[in-house]
Design a protein around this motif. Structure first.
Motif, short mmCIF file in Angstrom:
data_model
loop_
_atom_site.label_atom_id
_atom_site.label_comp_id
_atom_site.label_asym_id
_atom_site.label_seq_id
_atom_site.Cartn_x
_atom_site.Cartn_y
_atom_site.Cartn_z
N PHE A 87 0.78 -1.24 0.00
CA PHE A 87 0.00 0.00 0.00
C PHE A 87 0.82 1.30 0.00
O PHE A 87 0.31 2.33 -0.43
N ILE A 88 2.05 1.29 0.47
CA ILE A 88 2.83 2.53 0.42
C ILE A 88 3.02 2.96 -1.03
O ILE A 88 2.89 4.14 -1.37
N GLY A 89 3.34 2.00 -1.90
CA GLY A 89 3.53 2.33 -3.31
C GLY A 89 2.27 2.78 -4.01
O GLY A 89 2.34 3.42 -5.07
N ILE A 90 1.11 2.46 -3.45
CA ILE A 90 -0.16 2.92 -4.04
C ILE A 90 -0.55 4.29 -3.49
O ILE A 90 -0.88 5.20 -4.24
N VAL A 91 -0.49 4.44 -2.19
CA VAL A 91 -1.04 5.62 -1.52
C VAL A 91 -0.19 6.87 -1.73
O VAL A 91 -0.71 7.94 -2.10
N ILE A 92 1.10 6.74 -1.52
CA ILE A 92 1.97 7.92 -1.49
C ILE A 92 1.99 8.71 -2.79
O ILE A 92 1.94 9.95 -2.76
N PRO A 93 2.08 8.07 -3.98
CA PRO A 93 2.10 8.87 -5.21
C PRO A 93 0.90 9.80 -5.36
O PRO A 93 1.04 10.94 -5.83
N HIS A 94 -0.27 9.35 -4.95
CA HIS A 94 -1.47 10.18 -5.08
C HIS A 94 -1.44 11.36 -4.10
O HIS A 94 -1.80 12.49 -4.46
N ILE A 95 -1.01 11.09 -2.87
CA ILE A 95 -0.91 12.17 -1.89
C ILE A 95 0.12 13.21 -2.36
O ILE A 95 -0.11 14.42 -2.26
N THR A 96 1.24 12.71 -2.87
CA THR A 96 2.30 13.61 -3.33
C THR A 96 1.81 14.54 -4.44
O THR A 96 2.09 15.75 -4.43
N LYS A 97 1.09 13.99 -5.39
CA LYS A 97 0.61 14.79 -6.52
C LYS A 97 -0.40 15.85 -6.07
O LYS A 97 -0.49 16.92 -6.68
N LYS A 98 -1.15 15.54 -5.02
CA LYS A 98 -2.07 16.54 -4.48
C LYS A 98 -1.31 17.69 -3.83
O LYS A 98 -1.76 18.84 -3.83
N ILE A 99 -0.14 17.39 -3.28
CA ILE A 99 0.63 18.40 -2.55
C ILE A 99 1.48 19.24 -3.48
O ILE A 99 1.53 20.46 -3.37
N ILE A 100 2.16 18.58 -4.45
CA ILE A 100 3.21 19.28 -5.19
C ILE A 100 3.00 19.29 -6.70
O ILE A 100 3.81 19.85 -7.44
N GLY A 101 1.92 18.68 -7.19
CA GLY A 101 1.69 18.69 -8.63
C GLY A 101 2.13 17.40 -9.29
O GLY A 101 2.42 16.41 -8.61
N ILE A 102 2.21 17.40 -10.62
CA ILE A 102 2.45 16.16 -11.36
C ILE A 102 3.83 16.09 -12.00
O ILE A 102 4.13 15.13 -12.72
N ASP A 103 4.67 17.08 -11.77
CA ASP A 103 6.02 17.07 -12.33
C ASP A 103 6.86 16.03 -11.57
O ASP A 103 7.11 16.17 -10.37
N HIS A 104 7.31 14.99 -12.28
CA HIS A 104 8.04 13.92 -11.63
C HIS A 104 9.37 14.37 -11.02
O HIS A 104 9.90 13.70 -10.14
N ARG A 105 9.89 15.47 -11.47
CA ARG A 105 11.14 15.98 -10.88
C ARG A 105 10.93 16.39 -9.42
O ARG A 105 11.89 16.42 -8.64
N TRP A 106 9.70 16.70 -9.05
CA TRP A 106 9.36 17.01 -7.67
C TRP A 106 8.61 15.85 -7.00
O TRP A 106 8.75 15.63 -5.80
N VAL A 107 7.80 15.14 -7.79
CA VAL A 107 6.99 14.05 -7.24
C VAL A 107 7.87 12.95 -6.67
O VAL A 107 7.61 12.44 -5.57
N LEU A 108 8.93 12.57 -7.37
CA LEU A 108 9.77 11.47 -6.92
C LEU A 108 10.47 11.75 -5.58
O LEU A 108 10.39 10.94 -4.65
N PRO A 109 11.16 12.90 -5.44
CA PRO A 109 11.80 13.12 -4.13
C PRO A 109 10.81 13.29 -2.99
O PRO A 109 11.05 12.80 -1.88
N LEU A 110 9.69 13.98 -3.24
CA LEU A 110 8.70 14.15 -2.17
C LEU A 110 8.05 12.81 -1.83
O LEU A 110 7.78 12.53 -0.65
N SER A 111 7.81 11.97 -2.82
CA SER A 111 7.26 10.64 -2.54
C SER A 111 8.20 9.84 -1.66
O SER A 111 7.76 9.13 -0.75
N GLY A 112 9.51 9.96 -1.93
CA GLY A 112 10.47 9.27 -1.08
C GLY A 112 10.37 9.71 0.36
O GLY A 112 10.38 8.89 1.29
#
Length: 330
Positions: A257-282
């Motif tokens: 579930f971490i791999g499912i939940v976190i990407p969606h929360i991250t995109k709500k916080i910081i947008g859909i740019d993977h350059r920001w999504v990946l580090p914040l998801s980590g």
């Protein structure tokens, strides 16, 4: 905009450090912040100091590393498969790792966590490779639908084989049951150290291809039109998911579930740019697993709940919410 996103990353990095501190201090054996600091500055060999240095510090670092890796692998998988519910389990990584460990215990009498780590890593890599080979078959090549179906099929197959072996071998069931539930309890720094190079390569590689993932997210036709070598990027992304998810499963077992939940929360916080999504998801993945592990110590104290159970309690409602709302992968 870049300044705001940088501040968000800094904020959650500080929150992660706070949770690492809480993980070191909190538990069945009562300790304080001063005791924790003394354990590293004026170590006196007391029981509290030994627990902090040899049990809680490795546990906190392992939880942070595993949570970050699972979350980042989830981002990559959801982007590649165009599936908002994709996670390490969708590519059969968890099932492949579990099957490899069960086989090793049942037929080769492996019994220590260090051996489990390497065996499960190889099983995860083999499962992911099989998924990508099957998903690439045919004239259309690798497509999100074929990848998802291949992953689901192999995951079901490995899970069935695992259950079959365990039914026939009760002693193996006793040895691997706690590992199969997912846990960071009892893991040592040596286990983290043996897999850490792969996790580090996965973290760095994910950040390096983050810009290309933005193009992939726009669709294969657009990506081809922009001159992106889609096949090469997808192979690189597949290798990174093996390093990240396979390494995480090798250390802590299959935590869901971490791999499912976190990407969606991250995109709500910081947008859909993977350059920001990946580090914040980590960072968010690390925080979530640290929080779940701390909670797992108190539910049935003095016993502990496997952290995989805690993440399931957190993740299942969110999973249902995503499914009902029908989020599209972005």
């Amino acid at each position: 905009m870049g300044i705001r996103k940088s501040l968000i990353l800094i904020l959650f990095a500080l929150i992660m450090l706070i949770f690492i501190g809480l993980s070191i201090v909190l538990g069945y054996t009562h300790t304080s912040l001063k005791t924790a600091i003394d354990a590293f500055t004026v170590f006196d060999g007391s029981n509290e100091h030994i627990i902090i240095k040899t049990v809680r510090l490795p546990r906190a670092l392992i939880a942070a590393a595993v949570g970050a890796s699972l979350a980042m692998s989830g981002v990559i998988m959801q982007t590649l498969t165009k599936n908002p519910l994709a996670s390490p389990s969708i590519l059969g990584i968890n099932a492949g790792a579990g099957f490899a460990v069960v086989i090793a215990v049942s037929f080769f009498q492996f019994s220590n966590l260090q051996a489990f780590a390497w065996i499960s890593f190889l099983g995860a890599a083999a499962a992911a490779s099989g998924v990508y080979i099957i998903g690439s078959a045919g004239r259309e090549g690798l497509t999100p639908m074929k990848l998802t179906l291949a992953g689901a099929a192999l995951a079901a197959m490995f899970s069935s084989f695992t259950q079959g072996v365990l039914v026939l071998n009760e002693s193996a069931l006793e040895q691997v049951l706690f590992w199969l539930a997912g846990s960071v309890q009892g893991r040592s720094m040596s286990i983290l150290g043996s897999v850490f190079p792969y996790l580090l390569a996965g973290w760095i590689g994910a950040l390096l291809i983050s810009g290309k993932l933005n193009v992939i997210a726009m669709g294969d036709d657009v990506a081809k039109g922009l001159g992106l070598r889609i096949g090469l990027v997808k192979v690189a992304a597949a290798l990174l998911t093996v390093f990240l998810a396979g390494g995480a499963v090798a250390i802590a077992g299959p935590i869901g579930f971490i791999g499912i939940v976190i990407p969606h929360i991250t995109k709500k916080i910081i947008g859909i740019d993977h350059r920001w999504v990946l580090p914040l998801s980590g960072l968010l993945g690390a925080i979530l697993l640290l929080a779940a592990d701390i909670g797992a110590r108190y539910i049935i104290m003095p016993q502990e709940v496997p952290v995989g159970v805690m993440t399931a309690l957190i993740g299942v409602p969110f999973f249902i919410y995503i499914a009902r709302r029908g989020f599209g992968a972005r």
